[in-house]
Design an enzyme around this catalytic site. Structure first.
Site, PDB file in Angstrom:
ATOM      1  N   LYS A   1       0.700  -1.408  -0.018  1.00 40.72           N
ATOM      2  CA  LYS A   1      -0.056   0.154   0.036  1.00 40.72           C
ATOM      3  C   LYS A   1       1.115   1.489  -0.324  1.00 40.72           C
ATOM      4  O   LYS A   1       0.737   2.411  -1.179  1.00 40.72           O
ATOM      5  CB  LYS A   1      -0.988  -0.106   1.440  1.00 40.72           C
ATOM      6  CG  LYS A   1      -1.761   1.286   1.265  1.00 40.72           C
ATOM      7  CD  LYS A   1      -2.325   1.053   2.825  1.00 40.72           C
ATOM      8  CE  LYS A   1      -1.388   1.819   3.831  1.00 40.72           C
ATOM      9  NZ  LYS A   1      -1.787   3.076   4.131  1.00 40.72           N
ATOM     10  N   ASN A   2       1.858   1.636   0.634  1.00 43.64           N
ATOM     11  CA  ASN A   2       2.491   2.933   1.133  1.00 43.64           C
ATOM     12  C   ASN A   2       3.268   2.917  -0.165  1.00 43.64           C
ATOM     13  O   ASN A   2       4.331   4.211  -0.501  1.00 43.64           O
ATOM     14  CB  ASN A   2       3.285   2.375   2.802  1.00 43.64           C
ATOM     15  CG  ASN A   2       2.481   2.395   3.888  1.00 43.64           C
ATOM     16  OD1 ASN A   2       1.541   3.205   3.501  1.00 43.64           O
ATOM     17  ND2 ASN A   2       3.368   2.142   4.884  1.00 43.64           N
TER      18      ASN A   2
ATOM     19  N   ARG B   1      -4.454  10.735   3.697  1.00 39.47           N
ATOM     20  CA  ARG B   1      -3.358  11.969   3.416  1.00 39.47           C
ATOM     21  C   ARG B   1      -2.553  11.762   2.985  1.00 39.47           C
ATOM     22  O   ARG B   1      -2.065  13.463   2.311  1.00 39.47           O
ATOM     23  CB  ARG B   1      -2.590  11.624   5.217  1.00 39.47           C
ATOM     24  CG  ARG B   1      -3.384  12.056   6.731  1.00 39.47           C
ATOM     25  CD  ARG B   1      -2.686  11.899   7.589  1.00 39.47           C
ATOM     26  NE  ARG B   1      -1.387  12.762   7.008  1.00 39.47           N
ATOM     27  CZ  ARG B   1      -0.619  14.393   7.459  1.00 39.47           C
ATOM     28  NH1 ARG B   1      -1.783  14.912   7.594  1.00 39.47           N
ATOM     29  NH2 ARG B   1      -0.186  14.426   7.312  1.00 39.47           N
TER      30      ARG B   1
ATOM     31  N   ASP C   1       4.593   1.417  12.340  1.00 37.16           N
ATOM     32  CA  ASP C   1       3.935   0.146  11.561  1.00 37.16           C
ATOM     33  C   ASP C   1       3.977  -1.021  12.378  1.00 37.16           C
ATOM     34  O   ASP C   1       2.425  -1.560  11.776  1.00 37.16           O
ATOM     35  CB  ASP C   1       4.277   0.775  10.123  1.00 37.16           C
ATOM     36  CG  ASP C   1       3.354   1.814   9.669  1.00 37.16           C
ATOM     37  OD1 ASP C   1       2.925   2.198  10.445  1.00 37.16           O
ATOM     38  OD2 ASP C   1       3.287   2.236   8.100  1.00 37.16           O
TER      39      ASP C   1
ATOM     40  N   ILE D   1       7.965   7.730  16.679  1.00 37.72           N
ATOM     41  CA  ILE D   1       7.672   8.335  15.529  1.00 37.72           C
ATOM     42  C   ILE D   1       6.190   9.334  15.567  1.00 37.72           C
ATOM     43  O   ILE D   1       6.322  10.644  15.251  1.00 37.72           O
ATOM     44  CB  ILE D   1       7.288   7.275  14.621  1.00 37.72           C
ATOM     45  CG1 ILE D   1       8.493   6.480  14.289  1.00 37.72           C
ATOM     46  CG2 ILE D   1       7.257   7.778  12.726  1.00 37.72           C
ATOM     47  CD1 ILE D   1       9.878   7.264  14.201  1.00 37.72           C
TER      48      ILE D   1
ATOM     49  N   ARG E   1       0.618  15.006  11.628  1.00 43.02           N
ATOM     50  CA  ARG E   1       1.751  14.268  10.637  1.00 43.02           C
ATOM     51  C   ARG E   1       1.560  15.742   9.163  1.00 43.02           C
ATOM     52  O   ARG E   1       1.170  15.933   8.288  1.00 43.02           O
ATOM     53  CB  ARG E   1       1.258  13.675  10.531  1.00 43.02           C
ATOM     54  CG  ARG E   1       1.188  12.106  11.271  1.00 43.02           C
ATOM     55  CD  ARG E   1       1.275  11.090   9.904  1.00 43.02           C
ATOM     56  NE  ARG E   1       0.082  10.189   9.642  1.00 43.02           N
ATOM     57  CZ  ARG E   1       0.648   9.071   9.321  1.00 43.02           C
ATOM     58  NH1 ARG E   1       0.978   8.612   8.562  1.00 43.02           N
ATOM     59  NH2 ARG E   1      -1.305   9.008   9.142  1.00 43.02           N
TER      60      ARG E   1
ATOM     61  N   ARG F   1      -8.326  -0.224   4.977  1.00 47.47           N
ATOM     62  CA  ARG F   1      -7.441   0.489   4.375  1.00 47.47           C
ATOM     63  C   ARG F   1      -6.664   0.144   4.253  1.00 47.47           C
ATOM     64  O   ARG F   1      -5.175   0.620   2.662  1.00 47.47           O
ATOM     65  CB  ARG F   1      -7.146   1.906   4.793  1.00 47.47           C
ATOM     66  CG  ARG F   1      -8.392   2.756   4.734  1.00 47.47           C
ATOM     67  CD  ARG F   1      -8.222   4.029   6.153  1.00 47.47           C
ATOM     68  NE  ARG F   1      -6.801   5.159   5.278  1.00 47.47           N
ATOM     69  CZ  ARG F   1      -5.304   5.183   6.836  1.00 47.47           C
ATOM     70  NH1 ARG F   1      -5.834   4.618   7.401  1.00 47.47           N
ATOM     71  NH2 ARG F   1      -4.415   5.297   5.565  1.00 47.47           N
TER      72      ARG F   1
ATOM     73  N   CYS G   1      -4.978  13.589  11.601  1.00 42.42           N
ATOM     74  CA  CYS G   1      -5.715  11.518  11.615  1.00 42.42           C
ATOM     75  C   CYS G   1      -5.816  11.416  13.065  1.00 42.42           C
ATOM     76  O   CYS G   1      -4.798  11.185  14.231  1.00 42.42           O
ATOM     77  CB  CYS G   1      -4.299  11.480  10.939  1.00 42.42           C
ATOM     78  SG  CYS G   1      -2.777  10.665  11.170  1.00 42.42           S
TER      79      CYS G   1
END
Length: 418
Positions: A22-23, A92, A304, A326, A121, A396, A116
């Site tokens: 996804k990223n 985002r 993550d 983070i 962020r 998502r 979010c």
């Protein structure tokens, strides 16, 4: 609205294949704005964020067609330079269209993304970098309005390593005049994948995957065919699933080198991990050892994977300390893990987890994408039945995860909430 019902206690066995990242896919889709014509993107996961990105591109004038895991994006007629709040607020990453639109058309109007669930962020580093490339940036009525006849190369040093900022400026600089140097750039594998497609389009980018990236601008880019890299976070989630259930699984279509920090910590916890012919075998221990982690930018321990690793530590032998460096607000899964009978205390950005011998199934609620995964993992290890609501977060970022886990022997099903 859907929910997941899990009857825990089963050891996972068998083989599973990891979907595309996804990223990586999101900025790759957006990069097609820079290459007018028909681009073909393969190994695309079926995700809500992918659909949102498609809607953003279509709103700009792109024509998008999908066939299985292949998506064709024709950006010939991308003439609209405005990405509205209604689209950007739902994801985002939509703000990444700012640089490509500015580079291709000399102007862009993109909604500020807002906050979010896991933190604010902000995009100030994106805007600071675009201004360094010669863009006139204005913030008006909740929108970023940017103009530049043609962007010009510059030396940009990020205050902190930012994945989105690195992607934004790498795309913008691809069509800028002269050389751009990004210092303290993000080093994630997804950055490398984006650089790969841009270079295949005709860009001149060197150093992706290091903290210094050099981009020599070109006048135009051409459409290409590209395969999205495997999703390292999905792969890591399956690794923890094997570990927390004492299972023994094989994972295909993953790159183990993308998860070195996680691998080291899992091995320290007693998990057996072997890689043979690009098939990764993960065998969980009878009970994992407690291990401390600190999230860091890549190649450090990925934020993550923090929630998933915490779920594993909930049943570990001993106490572990987990520091989140983070994102703020990324311990929202803790209150739900406590409902399983976990023993967790939080002080600032640090959670102390005292392992218990067994978790107990409970009704819980997902608060964000990775929190959703942690609750599934806890449910797989727990006695009795777990019900997870608000799993739209899960959709998502995980492609059919409940079906993949069921294929490994998990008793998990998706049902409609009454």
């Amino acid at each position: 609205m859907d929910k997941l019902i899990i009857k825990g206690g089963k050891k996972l066995t068998g083989e599973v294949s990891v979907s595309g990242s996804k990223n990586a896919a999101l900025p790759i889709f957006i990069s097609t704005i820079l290459a007018p014509g028909l681009n073909e993107i393969r190994n695309v996961p079926f995700l809500r964020d992918i659909n949102t990105t498609i809607k953003v591109l279509e709103s700009l004038g792109a024509v998008v067609e999908g066939n299985g895991n292949i998506v064709r994006i024709d950006t010939t007629h991308v003439n609209n330079v405005e990405a509205t709040y209604d689209l950007v607020k739902t994801m985002r990453a939509s703000v990444l269209v700012l640089g490509p639109l500015l580079a291709r058309h000399g102007r862009a109007r993109v909604s500020l993304p807002g906050g979010c669930a896991i933190g604010a962020r902000p995009i100030n580093l994106h805007l600071k970098g675009l201004a360094a490339l010669g863009a006139d940036i204005r913030l008006e009525h909740g929108y970023v309005e940017a103009k530049a006849k043609r962007l010009k190369g510059a030396r940009i040093n990020f205050d902190i390593a930012t994945v989105g900022g690195t992607e934004q400026l790498m795309m913008a600089a691809a069509l800028a005049k002269g050389e751009t140097v990004l210092e303290n750039a993000a080093r994630e594998p997804e950055i490398i994948d984006l650089a790969d497609i841009l270079n295949r389009m005709g860009a001149k980018i060197e150093g992706a995957g290091t903290d210094t990236i050099r981009i020599t601008g070109v006048k135009e880019l051409a459409p290409v065919t590209h395969d999205v890299m495997p999703d390292r976070i999905e792969a890591g989630t399956f690794m923890v699933a094997a570990a927390i259930t004492g299972g023994d699984i094989k994972i295909r279509n993953m790159k183990l080198e993308h998860l070195d920090a996680l691998v080291f910590k899992l091995q320290d916890a007693g998990v057996e991990i072997t890689n043979r012919d690009n098939v990764v075998r993960v065998k969980g221990p009878r009970r994992p050892r407690a291990i401390n982690i600190k999230t860091r930018p890549y190649p450090g321990f990925p934020t993550d994977m923090q929630a998933q690793f915490m779920a594993l530590m909930c049943v570990a032998d001993g106490a572990s300390v987990i520091s989140e460096n983070i994102f703020e607000n990324r311990f929202m899964h803790v209150s739900e893990l406590l409902r399983f009978g976990a023993d967790i205390t939080i002080e600032g950005n640090t959670a102390t987890v005292k392992g218990v011998k067994k978790l107990s199934g409970a009704p819980v609620m997902a608060t964000d994408l990775r929190a959703s995964a942690s609750l599934i993992l806890a449910g797989l290890a727990a006695d009795n039945t777990t019900e997870i609501s608000r799993i739209y977060h899960l959709d998502r970022g995980y492609d059919s995860i409940e079906k993949k886990l069921a294929g490994l022997g998990a008793d998990i099903k998706r049902v409609k909430e009454s």
